[in-house]
Write an enzyme that holds these catalytic residues in place. Structure first.
Site, PDB file in Angstrom:
ATOM      1  N   THR A 125      29.256   1.782  -8.522  1.00  0.00           N
ATOM      2  CA  THR A 125      30.551   2.407  -8.835  1.00  0.00           C
ATOM      3  C   THR A 125      30.652   3.825  -8.264  1.00  0.00           C
ATOM      4  O   THR A 125      29.635   4.519  -8.127  1.00  0.00           O
ATOM      5  CB  THR A 125      30.718   2.457 -10.376  1.00  0.00           C
ATOM      6  OG1 THR A 125      31.803   3.317 -10.696  1.00  0.00           O
ATOM      7  CG2 THR A 125      29.479   2.992 -11.081  1.00  0.00           C
ATOM      8  N   ASP A 126      31.886   4.250  -7.999  1.00  0.00           N
ATOM      9  CA  ASP A 126      32.108   5.640  -7.551  1.00  0.00           C
ATOM     10  C   ASP A 126      31.795   6.643  -8.667  1.00  0.00           C
ATOM     11  O   ASP A 126      31.673   7.835  -8.406  1.00  0.00           O
ATOM     12  CB  ASP A 126      33.550   5.834  -7.049  1.00  0.00           C
ATOM     13  CG  ASP A 126      34.632   5.594  -8.094  1.00  0.00           C
ATOM     14  OD1 ASP A 126      34.314   5.153  -9.226  1.00  0.00           O
ATOM     15  OD2 ASP A 126      35.816   5.853  -7.793  1.00  0.00           O
ATOM     16  N   GLU A 127      31.649   6.133  -9.912  1.00  0.00           N
ATOM     17  CA  GLU A 127      31.439   7.057 -11.032  1.00  0.00           C
ATOM     18  C   GLU A 127      30.070   7.730 -10.967  1.00  0.00           C
ATOM     19  O   GLU A 127      29.835   8.733 -11.632  1.00  0.00           O
ATOM     20  CB  GLU A 127      31.646   6.321 -12.364  1.00  0.00           C
ATOM     21  CG  GLU A 127      33.016   5.668 -12.369  1.00  0.00           C
ATOM     22  CD  GLU A 127      33.535   5.251 -13.725  1.00  0.00           C
ATOM     23  OE1 GLU A 127      33.027   5.746 -14.744  1.00  0.00           O
ATOM     24  OE2 GLU A 127      34.473   4.445 -13.750  1.00  0.00           O
ATOM     25  N   TYR A 149      27.283   5.427 -19.138  1.00  0.00           N
ATOM     26  CA  TYR A 149      27.559   4.317 -18.209  1.00  0.00           C
ATOM     27  C   TYR A 149      27.200   4.730 -16.779  1.00  0.00           C
ATOM     28  O   TYR A 149      26.407   4.061 -16.106  1.00  0.00           O
ATOM     29  CB  TYR A 149      29.032   3.892 -18.286  1.00  0.00           C
ATOM     30  CG  TYR A 149      29.480   3.047 -17.099  1.00  0.00           C
ATOM     31  CD1 TYR A 149      28.938   1.776 -16.883  1.00  0.00           C
ATOM     32  CD2 TYR A 149      30.436   3.525 -16.186  1.00  0.00           C
ATOM     33  CE1 TYR A 149      29.337   1.010 -15.779  1.00  0.00           C
ATOM     34  CE2 TYR A 149      30.838   2.762 -15.096  1.00  0.00           C
ATOM     35  CZ  TYR A 149      30.288   1.511 -14.894  1.00  0.00           C
ATOM     36  OH  TYR A 149      30.680   0.753 -13.805  1.00  0.00           O
ATOM     37  N   LYS A 153      24.235   3.385 -14.234  1.00  0.00           N
ATOM     38  CA  LYS A 153      24.497   2.787 -12.920  1.00  0.00           C
ATOM     39  C   LYS A 153      23.759   3.588 -11.835  1.00  0.00           C
ATOM     40  O   LYS A 153      23.197   3.005 -10.905  1.00  0.00           O
ATOM     41  CB  LYS A 153      26.001   2.769 -12.626  1.00  0.00           C
ATOM     42  CG  LYS A 153      26.820   1.821 -13.490  1.00  0.00           C
ATOM     43  CD  LYS A 153      26.469   0.358 -13.338  1.00  0.00           C
ATOM     44  CE  LYS A 153      26.897  -0.246 -12.021  1.00  0.00           C
ATOM     45  NZ  LYS A 153      26.652  -1.723 -11.960  1.00  0.00           N
TER      46      LYS A 153
HETATM   47  P1  NAD Z   1      32.952  -6.835 -16.963  1.00  0.00           P
HETATM   48  O1  NAD Z   1      32.586  -5.969 -18.122  1.00  0.00           O
HETATM   49  O2  NAD Z   1      34.303  -7.449 -16.888  1.00  0.00           O
HETATM   50  O3  NAD Z   1      31.900  -8.052 -16.854  1.00  0.00           O
HETATM   51  C1  NAD Z   1      30.519  -7.859 -16.940  1.00  0.00           C
HETATM   52  C2  NAD Z   1      29.867  -9.240 -16.946  1.00  0.00           C
HETATM   53  O4  NAD Z   1      28.436  -9.068 -16.993  1.00  0.00           O
HETATM   54  C3  NAD Z   1      30.248 -10.080 -18.167  1.00  0.00           C
HETATM   55  O5  NAD Z   1      30.518 -11.407 -17.770  1.00  0.00           O
HETATM   56  C4  NAD Z   1      28.996 -10.028 -19.050  1.00  0.00           C
HETATM   57  O6  NAD Z   1      28.830 -11.170 -19.857  1.00  0.00           O
HETATM   58  C5  NAD Z   1      27.913  -9.921 -17.995  1.00  0.00           C
HETATM   59  N1  NAD Z   1      26.681  -9.283 -18.499  1.00  0.00           N
HETATM   60  C6  NAD Z   1      26.562  -8.125 -19.216  1.00  0.00           C
HETATM   61  N2  NAD Z   1      25.279  -7.887 -19.515  1.00  0.00           N
HETATM   62  C7  NAD Z   1      24.547  -8.904 -18.976  1.00  0.00           C
HETATM   63  C8  NAD Z   1      23.176  -9.209 -18.931  1.00  0.00           C
HETATM   64  N3  NAD Z   1      22.272  -8.424 -19.544  1.00  0.00           N
HETATM   65  N4  NAD Z   1      22.776 -10.327 -18.283  1.00  0.00           N
HETATM   66  C9  NAD Z   1      23.680 -11.153 -17.685  1.00  0.00           C
HETATM   67  N5  NAD Z   1      25.005 -10.919 -17.707  1.00  0.00           N
HETATM   68  C10 NAD Z   1      25.437  -9.800 -18.333  1.00  0.00           C
HETATM   69  O7  NAD Z   1      32.636  -5.970 -15.671  1.00  0.00           O
HETATM   70  P2  NAD Z   1      33.428  -5.812 -14.294  1.00  0.00           P
HETATM   71  O8  NAD Z   1      34.522  -4.851 -14.475  1.00  0.00           O
HETATM   72  O9  NAD Z   1      33.701  -7.151 -13.729  1.00  0.00           O
HETATM   73  O10 NAD Z   1      32.305  -5.076 -13.414  1.00  0.00           O
HETATM   74  C11 NAD Z   1      31.374  -5.827 -12.652  1.00  0.00           C
HETATM   75  C12 NAD Z   1      30.472  -4.871 -11.895  1.00  0.00           C
HETATM   76  O11 NAD Z   1      31.251  -4.029 -11.047  1.00  0.00           O
HETATM   77  C13 NAD Z   1      29.665  -3.943 -12.789  1.00  0.00           C
HETATM   78  O12 NAD Z   1      28.377  -3.812 -12.250  1.00  0.00           O
HETATM   79  C14 NAD Z   1      30.410  -2.622 -12.718  1.00  0.00           C
HETATM   80  O13 NAD Z   1      29.539  -1.525 -12.935  1.00  0.00           O
HETATM   81  C15 NAD Z   1      30.936  -2.671 -11.301  1.00  0.00           C
HETATM   82  N6  NAD Z   1      32.169  -1.905 -11.080  1.00  0.00           N
HETATM   83  C16 NAD Z   1      33.274  -2.111 -11.864  1.00  0.00           C
HETATM   84  C17 NAD Z   1      34.443  -1.404 -11.600  1.00  0.00           C
HETATM   85  C18 NAD Z   1      35.699  -1.613 -12.425  1.00  0.00           C
HETATM   86  O14 NAD Z   1      36.679  -0.897 -12.236  1.00  0.00           O
HETATM   87  N7  NAD Z   1      35.749  -2.604 -13.317  1.00  0.00           N
HETATM   88  C19 NAD Z   1      34.482  -0.476 -10.550  1.00  0.00           C
HETATM   89  C20 NAD Z   1      33.338  -0.294  -9.781  1.00  0.00           C
HETATM   90  C21 NAD Z   1      32.190  -1.014 -10.047  1.00  0.00           C
HETATM   91  P1  TYD Z   2      38.970   3.130 -17.675  1.00  0.00           P
HETATM   92  O1  TYD Z   2      39.798   1.924 -17.393  1.00  0.00           O
HETATM   93  O2  TYD Z   2      38.206   3.207 -18.949  1.00  0.00           O
HETATM   94  O3  TYD Z   2      38.005   3.300 -16.406  1.00  0.00           O
HETATM   95  P2  TYD Z   2      36.994   4.531 -16.058  1.00  0.00           P
HETATM   96  O4  TYD Z   2      36.784   5.360 -17.237  1.00  0.00           O
HETATM   97  O5  TYD Z   2      35.782   3.764 -15.684  1.00  0.00           O
HETATM   98  O6  TYD Z   2      37.644   5.252 -14.924  1.00  0.00           O
HETATM   99  O7  TYD Z   2      39.892   4.419 -17.608  1.00  0.00           O
HETATM  100  C1  TYD Z   2      40.654   4.742 -16.462  1.00  0.00           C
HETATM  101  C2  TYD Z   2      41.305   6.099 -16.711  1.00  0.00           C
HETATM  102  O8  TYD Z   2      42.255   5.962 -17.782  1.00  0.00           O
HETATM  103  C3  TYD Z   2      40.324   7.156 -17.168  1.00  0.00           C
HETATM  104  O9  TYD Z   2      40.710   8.412 -16.629  1.00  0.00           O
HETATM  105  C4  TYD Z   2      40.461   7.159 -18.675  1.00  0.00           C
HETATM  106  C5  TYD Z   2      41.919   6.815 -18.879  1.00  0.00           C
HETATM  107  N1  TYD Z   2      42.226   6.060 -20.109  1.00  0.00           N
HETATM  108  C6  TYD Z   2      43.275   6.470 -20.937  1.00  0.00           C
HETATM  109  O10 TYD Z   2      43.953   7.484 -20.681  1.00  0.00           O
HETATM  110  N2  TYD Z   2      43.520   5.736 -22.068  1.00  0.00           N
HETATM  111  C7  TYD Z   2      42.815   4.631 -22.396  1.00  0.00           C
HETATM  112  O11 TYD Z   2      43.098   4.007 -23.460  1.00  0.00           O
HETATM  113  C8  TYD Z   2      41.760   4.199 -21.534  1.00  0.00           C
HETATM  114  C9  TYD Z   2      40.932   2.984 -21.850  1.00  0.00           C
HETATM  115  C10 TYD Z   2      41.501   4.949 -20.392  1.00  0.00           C
END
Ligand code: NAD
Ligand code: TYD
Length: 347
Positions: A125-127, A149, A153
């Site tokens: 992630t970019d975070e 988090y 990562k």
């Molecule tokens: P999500 O929370 O929707 O899904 C996570 C999945 O991982 C779920 O199906 C969960 O059951 C599974 N999981 C959790 N712990 C586990 C374990 N110990 N063993 C096996 N499975 C497990 O997540 P997402 O948003 O789809 O993110 C997927 C990946 O992409 C993550 O690695 C996250 O850090 C990365 N990512 C997400 C975003 C975003 O905006 N959502 C952005 C950048 C990177």
């Molecule tokens: P989020 O979807 O939690 O992703 P991340 O924290 O990983 O970027 O949040 C996106 C942005 O929205 C972040 O700046 C936090 C803000 N946010 C709110 O303002 N209200 C909310 O209820 C949530 C969940 C997030």
């Protein structure tokens, strides 16, 4: 190609599995997922009965379960999506994040060595770069995570890179910006705001709502991962951004306008501790491999809002379950003390 996808029942992993099976008729996929609260087999209904797809329930932090699932052999790559992913939950309860995002990554890296798997993609992630007040981060920017988090990562990324340097483990890392689209668990900002607005409930906006995220439509992310899988170089990191930086408040207003709901639904609530005010990625490295984001945020949000409007069956059961308690604990008192943007402007 035979892929071992972890975390494939979540938001991005399930989109990736469906994308790969659709686009690559020769690809076979085993989906290894623990099914935490975020894992949802409803996301994979279209794969049921597909002979090129199999599901195995398991935990990436359990070495024996990982080994057993891989022992069928013949995998060309592991793509690791499995993670605890929600920043707010990591603030309240970090231990699952350390266990899955660091120790789970370690178990997978060990398995890559043991089974001689030719490629390992760590989805990150970019975070990990932390807040970016000006300019954009390239892949060489220092890691500066702000919450458990992003720190977990970053730990997973560093461990993966160390395996490349020490053992020549064939690791590649992708760092994507904020994803959005269908099937995203409604704890995240866009699906939370959309489903709340659909029910005429308030949208909680943290602090002044001027924090900036670079929004990446999930399909663009899936194509980027495919590009890295096919063309990326071992030991390298690739940023994946949407080129769509917007303040949260603008996103909330966009959603409300699409649903024809009043801006008064927005409520300013107490801010998240350690809240990163801006993320921004320089993605020229991946663009040189031929990938570009294609979906402007206005179009992606329209498609996303329409999907949540038309698929209440998918999210209503989530929001009526465990989520209710989470929402009450996380938002109840903050919403009681919230202000609307208009009231604030008058003060
Ligand atoms: P999500 O929370 O929707 O899904 C996570 C999945 O991982 C779920 O199906 C969960 O059951 C599974 N999981 C959790 N712990 C586990 C374990 N110990 N063993 C096996 N499975 C497990 O997540 P997402 O948003 O789809 O993110 C997927 C990946 O992409 C993550 O690695 C996250 O850090 C990365 N990512 C997400 C975003 C975003 O905006 N959502 C952005 C950048 C990177
Ligand atoms: P989020 O979807 O939690 O992703 P991340 O924290 O990983 O970027 O949040 C996106 C942005 O929205 C972040 O700046 C936090 C803000 N946010 C709110 O303002 N209200 C909310 O209820 C949530 C969940 C997030």
């Amino acid at each position: 190609m035979k892929l071992f996808v972890t975390g494939g029942a979540g938001f991005i992993g399930s989109q990736f599995i469906r994308f790969m099976l659709r686009k690559n008729p020769d690809t076979q996929i085993v989906n290894f997922d623990k099914l935490t609260y975020a894992g949802n087999l409803d996301n994979l209904k279209e794969c049921e009965g597909n002979p090129r797809y199999a599901f195995v329930r398991g935990d990436i932090a359990n070495a024996a379960q990982v080994r057993k699932a891989l022992s069928g052999g013949g995998f060309d790559a592991i793509v690791n999506f499995a993670a605890e992913t929600h920043v707010d939950r990591s603030i309240g309860s970090p231990s699952d994040f350390l266990n899955t995002d660091i120790f789970g990554t370690f178990c997978l890296l060990e398995a890559v060595r043991e089974f001689g798997i030719p490629r390992y993609i760590q989805i990150s992630t970019d975070e990990v770069y932390g807040t970016v007040p000006v300019g954009s981060c390239t892949e060489t920017a220092p890691l500066n995570p702000s919450n458990p988090y992003s720190a977990s990562k970053a730990g997973g990324d560093l461990l993966a890179l160390s395996y490349f340097r020490t053992y020549r483990t064939p690791v590649l890392i992708t760092r994507a910006s904020n994803n959005y689209g269908p099937n995203q668990y409604p704890e995240k900002f866009i699906p939370l705001a959309t489903t709340n607005a659909l029910d005429n409930r308030p949208i909680p906006l943290y602090g002044d709502g001027m924090q900036i995220r670079d929004w990446l439509f999930v399909e663009d992310h899936c194509r980027a991962i495919q590009t890295v899988l096919m063309k990326g170089k071992e030991g390298e990191i690739y940023n994946i951004g949407g080129d769509q930086e917007r303040p949260n408040r603008e996103i909330a207003e966009m959603i409300l306008a699409l649903l024809d709901k009043p801006n008064e639904l927005v409520r300013h609530v107490a801010d998240r501790p350690g809240h990163d005010t801006r993320y921004s990625l320089d993605c020229s490295k991946l663009k040189k491999l031929g990938w570009h984001p294609t979906i402007p945020v206005e179009e992606g949000i329209r498609r996303t809002v329409e999907w949540y409007r038309d698929n209440r069956w998918w999210w209503e059961k989530i929001k009526s379950g465990e989520f209710k308690q989470y929402y009450q604990e996380h938002y109840g008192h903050r919403l009681d003390e919230s202000t609307t943007p208009d009231k604030e402007d008058e003060q």
